[in-house]
Every structure is written in structure tokens, then in C-alpha cells.
Write an enzyme that holds these catalytic residues in place. Structure first.
Site, PDB file in Angstrom:
ATOM      1  N   ALA A  15      47.926  26.757  42.057  1.00 49.73           N
ATOM      2  CA  ALA A  15      48.429  28.178  42.526  1.00 49.73           C
ATOM      3  C   ALA A  15      48.883  28.104  43.806  1.00 49.73           C
ATOM      4  CB  ALA A  15      47.265  29.073  42.165  1.00 49.73           C
ATOM      5  N   GLU A  51      51.644  15.954  43.603  1.00 47.96           N
ATOM      6  CA  GLU A  51      50.566  16.315  42.719  1.00 47.96           C
ATOM      7  C   GLU A  51      50.141  15.138  41.903  1.00 47.96           C
ATOM      8  OE1 GLU A  51      48.641  18.965  41.772  1.00 47.96           O
ATOM      9  OE2 GLU A  51      47.668  17.475  40.291  1.00 47.96           O
ATOM     10  N   CYS A  55      41.726  29.447  35.017  1.00 46.82           N
ATOM     11  CA  CYS A  55      40.752  30.623  34.564  1.00 46.82           C
ATOM     12  C   CYS A  55      40.777  30.738  32.916  1.00 46.82           C
ATOM     13  CB  CYS A  55      41.085  32.040  35.315  1.00 46.82           C
ATOM     14  SG  CYS A  55      40.978  31.695  36.888  1.00 46.82           S
ATOM     15  N   ARG A  89      64.455  26.359  40.673  1.00 43.91           N
ATOM     16  CA  ARG A  89      63.871  26.621  42.325  1.00 43.91           C
ATOM     17  C   ARG A  89      64.371  25.416  43.296  1.00 43.91           C
ATOM     18  NH1 ARG A  89      58.628  30.147  40.973  1.00 43.91           N
ATOM     19  NH2 ARG A  89      59.393  31.311  39.485  1.00 43.91           N
ATOM     20  N   VAL A 116      48.155  11.841  47.210  1.00 41.71           N
ATOM     21  CA  VAL A 116      48.109  11.752  48.741  1.00 41.71           C
ATOM     22  C   VAL A 116      46.850  10.899  48.954  1.00 41.71           C
ATOM     23  CG1 VAL A 116      48.173  12.632  50.930  1.00 41.71           C
ATOM     24  CG2 VAL A 116      49.732  13.592  49.124  1.00 41.71           C
ATOM     25  N   ASP A 130      41.717  27.003  46.872  1.00 41.03           N
ATOM     26  CA  ASP A 130      40.422  26.930  46.622  1.00 41.03           C
ATOM     27  C   ASP A 130      39.892  25.775  47.687  1.00 41.03           C
ATOM     28  OD1 ASP A 130      40.660  28.550  44.857  1.00 41.03           O
ATOM     29  OD2 ASP A 130      40.151  27.073  42.999  1.00 41.03           O
ATOM     30  N   ALA A 152      41.511  32.799  42.054  1.00 34.81           N
ATOM     31  CA  ALA A 152      42.956  32.461  41.875  1.00 34.81           C
ATOM     32  C   ALA A 152      43.995  33.487  42.579  1.00 34.81           C
ATOM     33  CB  ALA A 152      43.204  32.776  40.305  1.00 34.81           C
ATOM     34  N   TRP A 210      32.693  63.574  36.092  1.00 37.30           N
ATOM     35  CA  TRP A 210      32.004  62.902  37.298  1.00 37.30           C
ATOM     36  C   TRP A 210      32.068  61.140  36.844  1.00 37.30           C
ATOM     37  CZ3 TRP A 210      31.791  64.951  41.919  1.00 37.30           C
ATOM     38  CH2 TRP A 210      31.539  66.347  42.069  1.00 37.30           C
ATOM     39  N   ARG A 229      27.879  59.636  45.177  1.00 36.53           N
ATOM     40  CA  ARG A 229      27.155  60.649  45.489  1.00 36.53           C
ATOM     41  C   ARG A 229      25.584  60.348  45.661  1.00 36.53           C
ATOM     42  NH1 ARG A 229      27.915  65.193  41.262  1.00 36.53           N
ATOM     43  NH2 ARG A 229      26.263  64.506  39.963  1.00 36.53           N
TER      44      ARG A 229
END
Lengths: 456, 456
Positions: B12, B34, B44, B72, B82, B289, B307, B441, B449
Site C-alpha cells: 500500500a 519487493e 484486509c 505508470r 533489500v 505499517d 490500510a 435523534w 446529549r
């Protein structure tokens, strides 16, 4: 002598004021004058009573007259119609079964509500022509449906009541028509949202947009013949036949008592008040569907008669009169309506023309998103219109439509309007996410992002 | 040479940063490293994939690697792990199938996420013991369920994952047990809300509250024997047999790379950043995270890995690195979970002890209301806890539970917290009302209230 608080009208605003005043001040004498035999009922539930979701009309009564009298020590008088307010004497003239009486007050609340608008057209009073507003009118429609088993109904007006009643008629197997003067149903929601509604209800009813009823006449086969005209096309005429007509052309504030007493009305035609609900005449207050309320977004007096406002401001006035001064809440005009399978909602000012009239420089976007995580099989489309002011970048309003998740999201906007959020603030709210309930980027956040990108 | 933005971890936060940086800056070189074969997936959704609501695990992938690369122009490298960050050289050491390479960066984002906590107990690595965190772990559980048709499962931890997986197990006809160290499931929601959940799930699972797993051993009949102990009772021991164990004891930030590089961790154990997501070492950012985020209510760094935060703050950092400086959003920690027929949600700080630790003088109330107008036959109970500070009268947080309408209402509170509302402001919001969706209400207003009346 005890201080006396007299209330004209025993529905939401009136009974909320009475109850709150009693809670805050056990010594106050509280008299409620109600012309009908009903108090404290949920008129918003009437379409669902007619539809059959709610079995007994009594179920719509929140608190019974007995309970008000016994448990809350409120002198509630049914079938007492106030004929005149006399501010000089500080009294009201009341008609009851056995004549008229005069009742003095120290403080007075006008909570006379609103009445259904009856356009001045030929045949409006014929048998088979109805309005829906109070309990009696709801009962009349329900009885008519059950006794006459009509096959067709024509609804004048594509607002909340028109939409809800189309659904109720559908349950009875009635072939319905909706006639709406504006180019769209739910006109204040904006065309993008309204078009989704119109596509949806085509399966259940026939729409006549941009048209109006010119006359209602007795037609053949004991039906009513309705003369429709087009707002724009001069020679357009149509004569649908129908078993019944429901006039749902909006409501108007019931202000005749106030006007005759010399109380100032606002530009909206409803009773003007100060921030405590007091009218132009000292010791006379007004609340509920007969009164103006300050709009959160424009800061101006507005007339948006809704149940919560009536309850809340009635309560505030009750509190003030009992000695605990309380300001009225302003309103954003949040409204939601169920239209067959759709949830449709609006809050604030979405329409750019209305925004301009109120001095804003508006920009509006409309986005398509979905109600749940994209991979959830039950996810449904949701469409959101969002309007902001270019200069202040403040949020002005939103409308939404979808099969689920709309009711969830309109209140986010209402809350943001209440906090005078900019679009950027809206974009940064930490909203709840779980796959069955929302995409990671909630549609509200997506809409805020798109709108914010245009404000840079 | 082109400016190079290197990202460690392609979920993400990482992919949001990459995508936003690309959109803002077409010239930037963007490399995502990755270690697994999955990017940009909705973890999730895993319980719903296991449960069977979502048919293919690929459906959880929001955007495919191909699309990131082609559309992209992001240099996305899978199976690139890594091993080390070298801030002095501004480079990372990367292990891939055929050896190690060094990749220099101008800007670096650490979005290494979190791992499932594996308590140090005997037998935690036995066959039949699972955690659920990434796609592979989800696949392993699903395969195990389908191949072995287990009859029983023991869940360690009564948090979100534990609740959702109990529901998934129920669909498989599995007899499940939940072991929770705290006195209640969903501990941070407060006991009033948790008790409703506990009563509800008793029909579907067996709860062991205040207990912990001391050891997992191979038992008879190819089952696992789990040694349970009671937190308070010294001599308590129990040995339920189970076909499988799911350890859902929370998650911990994956910070080893950052720690070894000398990057400062916060008190929460997650990576500390400034308000733009930059760590203690220049040009190295952290999001998702693995990182701390400022809490809206306390103003302090906190670790609430969710997320939306990962997506949003990854995006903000991508924007900043692309040249458009953007602050991170603070969080209120809004969370919602579906637990069988219940919706359960929380936001802000509800727990009075936690509020006290953060310098507040808290007061908490809990009310019972219902999801729709009282006369609607489908109306369901809803319970709300609301916490405020006595001095400032500011709202601090809320928890809620009910069969419907909770998801609708938690976001009102999240929005109010974002706007730093007092309880009085919350009480005055103009929320949507229509009988199928809410009482006049709204329960949120009723809660406000009641709480406000105690603040006077």
C-alpha cells in the site's frame, strides 16, 4: 401565580419544548393546545404505514397523551384550536367543542407546523384527490387504498413524499405516474444524482418531467382525467386517466396565527426568530415546520422543515423558557430518502446556482465509486456530487446516490459542514475501512481528492 | 543523471508513493524493490478470500505489476529483497535470485510493512500452526482448509483477524476456540462494547478470556494439544485438542533494515518520522505499517497500522519527493470489523485509562439506542460508548456495536475528532433522518446529549 408556558401545536417542536421545559423546571405551568387528536407522532413514517411496513398508525406515536399528562405533568388539551394570538393581553383565544375561551400566557411557543401545498388548480378538491401530511390524511389514503383497490395513481411532485409514496403504491400493485414541474425529481440534489434515481424508478413508475397538472376532471369509468401541460412546449397536452391523485407538491409553513398577531415573517415566508427562537414579539417563540432556522453554510435564515430541527429547536426553546438559556442549532439541511432500492441523500448547498446566489464562487464535481472494497462481490456503485467555494476552499455541500452506503456517508459531510471544513480537511479524515463496508479510499475521500485537485 | 527514488516494499504505502510520484513528476526514476511476488494487494481481504466470499486471491490485487510497469513507468522488481540500507553511500544492497547488487538512491522510502507477531512459545513452528499476514500465508491457510478439512481450530488472539477468521472457520463448519489474554475480545473498544460481541459470538465459537497459550504439542489422533493457562489463576491448566492453530496475536512493525541503518525508532518501536514522513536520516522516508503517525487526539506519535494511513501517507511522501511538499495526515485510529452479524467500530481514544495516560481528564458514557425509527420493524439495537475530556469538553473517542448502522455512525465521530469538536458541537450536527435509516435523534446525538449533560 405560577409562570405559564403555552404551546400551540403538539407535535415534534411543541412536545419537545413541553417535555424539556418540564424536566428543567418542575414548577412551570405548561399547557399544550392541539387542534387534532394526535400529538408527538412521526409523520415521516406515514408512507411506511401506508405501504404496510408499520401495521398500526398508533405505532407512529412516540409518546401518548396520557403519558405526557401523567408522567410529565403537562396540561395537554386535544381538540383545542387556537383562533387568535393576542400579544397585548398576552393571551390566546381557543376554540373547543363547547365554545371559545381565552388563555393567558407568560411565554408562548408557536409550533403550528406546516401544511401540504394545494396548488390552485381545477378539481383539486375532487374525491380521489389526496394530500399526505398529518395522521388523518395518512389514514384517509390507507382506507382509500384498502376499500377501493385502485389500479392507478398519479403523484403530483417528485420530492421525498412523491418518491416514498411511489414505493408504497408499488406494493399495492398500483400503476403510478409522477408529474414533476422541474426537469428532474429530487431537484435540489442536482441532475447527476437525480438521473440515477430516474433511471432506477422507471422500472416502477412513469415519469413526466418538466410538466404540470393544469386540471383534474371526472373522467370515464369513474376515473379522474388529469390534464398535463409541458412547462416549455405551449401546445403540449396529455390526459392520463387515474383512479387517484396524490398531491405531494411540497409544504408551506402554517403562519396565519403569527401573521395576524403582527409577528414578523422572514423572506422565506416562515416565522423569523432570533438565535434563541424568539419572534419579533417578546415572549413569543416559534419552532418547527413553521419557523426559519439559520443555515450553517450560508449563515442566513432558511426554511428547511425537517423533523430533527423541530425536535432539537423545540427542546432548546423549552430549556430557555425553563430558565436555562440555550441557543438554537443551525442546520445544514441534511436529508435522506429511500427510493425503492436506492438511498439518496443531500446536505448543505450542492447546487452551484444557489451557491452563487449566496455569494459563493462554487465549483462542483461528481465522481463514481463503490460502496465496498472493489473485490467484494456485493459492492455497489455510488455516485457523489461535492461542491466547494473556490476562494475559501470551504466545503459547501454534497449529494449522493447508491444502493447501499449512502446513509453512511452523507453524515460525514454534514459533520464536516458543521465544523466548517475545507475540502483539504475533508480529504484527510481518518474514515473507517474494512472490505465489507468501504474501499480503502472511501468514496467521500475520493470525491474530496478530486475536488481538492481542482482547487489548487 | 535522473533523480532516483527507491522504494523498499511494494504494498500500500510503497505503490501509493510510486504512483503519486510518477503522476507529479514524469522525469523521476522510480524503482520499487519487493521481496515477494505480490504488490499492491488488499491484505484486509484475506479473511474473506479464505472464507470464500472472494473467489480468486488475484482479485485482491488492486493493480498488477504489468500495469505499474507499462502504464505508470515504474521500475518494479519482484523477488528483490533489500538486505541493507547504506545511508553514507545513499544506496541499498539487494538480494535477487542471481546474487547481490547495490542500488544507489537520491530519495529512499522504507515501506517494509509489519509482520505477524509470533509469541515465543513451544511448538509455534509445528505443522498446523499458522499466522495470517501476507498473500502467501493466506494461500497456505486456504489450501490447508481445503486439503485437510479440519474439524477444529484454535485462534490465539481476539482482535480483528481473530474475529474475522472465526467467521471464516464457521463457514467451513469448523469448531473454533478463541484464546485472548485480555479480559475481553477487541480490548481497545472497551468492555461495554466487547461484552455485546462476546455474547454474540458464543453461538459460533468458544471463548477463553484472560488466558494464554503456554505450549503447543503434538497430541493424539494427529491433533495438536494446546496448553492454556489463566493469567490470574496459577494452577489453571487446560489442554484442548485442535486440528490447527491460528496465531493472530497482533502485528509488529518490520524495522530491522531501518534499525541497522541507524534510523531512529520511536517509543512505539515503529520508525519515527517528521511531519513529512522523513526519518532521522535525510532523504530516507518511512510510511505504512512500519512507521509511526501522529495521533489526531493526543498529538503524539502513535503506532496504529491501518490500510488507509499506509495509502494516504505513501501518497503524500510520493508527492513530496516529486517536488510538491505535502504533510502527512494525522490519524484518529478509526477501525471497523464485521463479527458474524455484528458491526463493531472504534475511533479516537475511548479507554479512560489510556486517555488519562495522555494527560486528559476523561469521562465516558455508554448508551443504548437503535438503528432506525423505533416504529420500524427492522430496527436493531445499537450501543455507543463516548469519551470526552472534562476540562476542554472535547470529544476523545467512541466505540459502537450493533447489527446495522454502526459503519454509518463511526465516521461521524472520526470526522468530529478531525475537526476537534466539543461534545456540544457533536450534539448539534444536523444528521440525516428518515425512518428506514435512523431515529429522529440519531444514536450519536443521543450519546452526545447524555455525555454533554454530565459535562455541565
Amino acid at each position: 401565580m405560577k409562570e405559564r408556558f403555552v404551546i400551540i401545536g403538539g407535535d415534534a417542536a411543541g412536545m419537545s419544548a413541553a417535555s424539556k421545559a418540564r424536566r428543567e423546571n418542575p414548577d412551570l405551568q405548561i399547557i399544550v393546545l392541539e387542534k387534532s387528536s394526535w400529538v408527538s407522532y412521526g409523520a415521516c413514517g406515514l408512507p411506511y404505514y401506508i405501504k404496510g411496513d408499520i401495521k398500526n398508525i398508533e405505532d407512529l406515536v412516540a409518546i401518548t397523551p396520557e403519558k405526557f399528562r401523567k408522567e410529565r405533568n403537562i396540561d395537554l388539551r386535544l381538540h383545542h384550536e387556537v383562533m387568535k394570538i393576542n400579544p397585548d393581553n398576552k393571551s390566546v383565544i381557543v376554540k373547543k367543542n363547547d365554545g371559545e375561551i381565552e388563555i393567558p400566557y407568560n411565554k408562548l411557543l408557536i409550533s403550528t407546523g406546516a401544511r401540504a401545498v394545494k396548488p390552485d388548480i381545477e378539481g383539486i378538491d375532487l374525491d380521489g384527490v389526496f394530500t399526505l401530511r398529518d395522521m388523518e390524511s395518512g389514514q384517509r389514503i390507507k382506507e382509500y387504498l384498502e376499500k377501493n383497490s385502485p389500479e392507478s395513481a398519479l403523484i403530483v411532485g417528485g420530492g421525498y413524499i412523491g418518491m416514498e409514496m411511489a414505493e408504497a403504491f408499488h406494493v399495492y400493485g398500483i400503476n403510478s405516474h409522477i408529474v414533476e414541474l422541474f426537469p428532474h425529481v429530487l431537484n435540489s440534489f442536482g441532475p447527476e444524482i437525480a438521473e440515477v434515481v430516474e433511471n432506477h424508478i422507471q422500472d416502477y413508475t412513469t415519469l413526466h418531467l418538466g410538466k404540470y397538472v393544469n386540471a383534474i376532471r371526472k373522467g370515464s369509468h369513474r376515473k379522474l382525467s388529469v390534464q398535463l401541460k409541458d412547462k416549455k412546449v405551449d401546445d403540449y397536452e396529455e390526459y392520463p386517466l387515474t383512479d387517484m391523485v396524490l398531491v405531494a407538491a411540497g409544504i408551506a409553513p402554517e403562519v396565519s396565527l403569527a401573521r395576524e398577531a403582527g409577528i414578523k415573517l422572514g423572506q422565506t415566508g416562515a416565522i423569523a426568530t432570533d438565535e434563541y427562537g424568539q419572534t419579533s414579539i417578546a415572549d413569543i417563540y416559534a419552532a418547527g415546520d413553521c419557523a426559519e432556522v439559520k443555515h450553517t453554510v450560508t449563515g442566513k435564515p432558511s426554511y428547511i422543515p425537517l423533523a430533527l430541527t423541530a425536535n432539537r429547536n423545540g427542546r432548546a426553546i423549552g430549556s430557555t423558557i425553563a430558565g436555562k438559556t440555550t441557543k438554537l442549532a443551525s442546520i445544514t439541511g441534511t436529508a435522506i430518502v429511500k427510493v425503492f432500492q436506492l438511498e439518496v441523500a443531500t446536505t448543505g448547498i450542492v447546487d452551484t446556482e444557489i451557491a452563487e446566489k449566496n455569494g459563493f464562487n462554487p465549483i462542483k464535481i461528481t465522481i463514481d465509486s463503490h460502496s465496498r472494497a472493489g473485490y467484494c462481490p456485493k459492492s455497489k456503485p455510488i455516485k457523489i456530487s461535492l461542491t466547494a467555494d473556490r476562494e475559501s476552499k470551504q466545503l459547501l455541500g454534497a449529494s449522493m446516490v447508491g444502493e447501499e452506503g449512502v446513509v453512511k456517508r452523507i453524515d460525514i459531510i454534514a459533520t464536516a459542514l458543521s465544523g466548517e471544513f475545507t475540502v483539504e480537511q475533508l480529504e484527510k479524515i481518518d474514515l473507517a475501512y474494512a472490505p465489507p463496508f468501504s474501499p480503502v479510499w472511501d468514496p467521500v475521500l475520493t470525491a474530496a481528492r478530486v475536488l481538492n485537485s481542482k482547487l489548487d
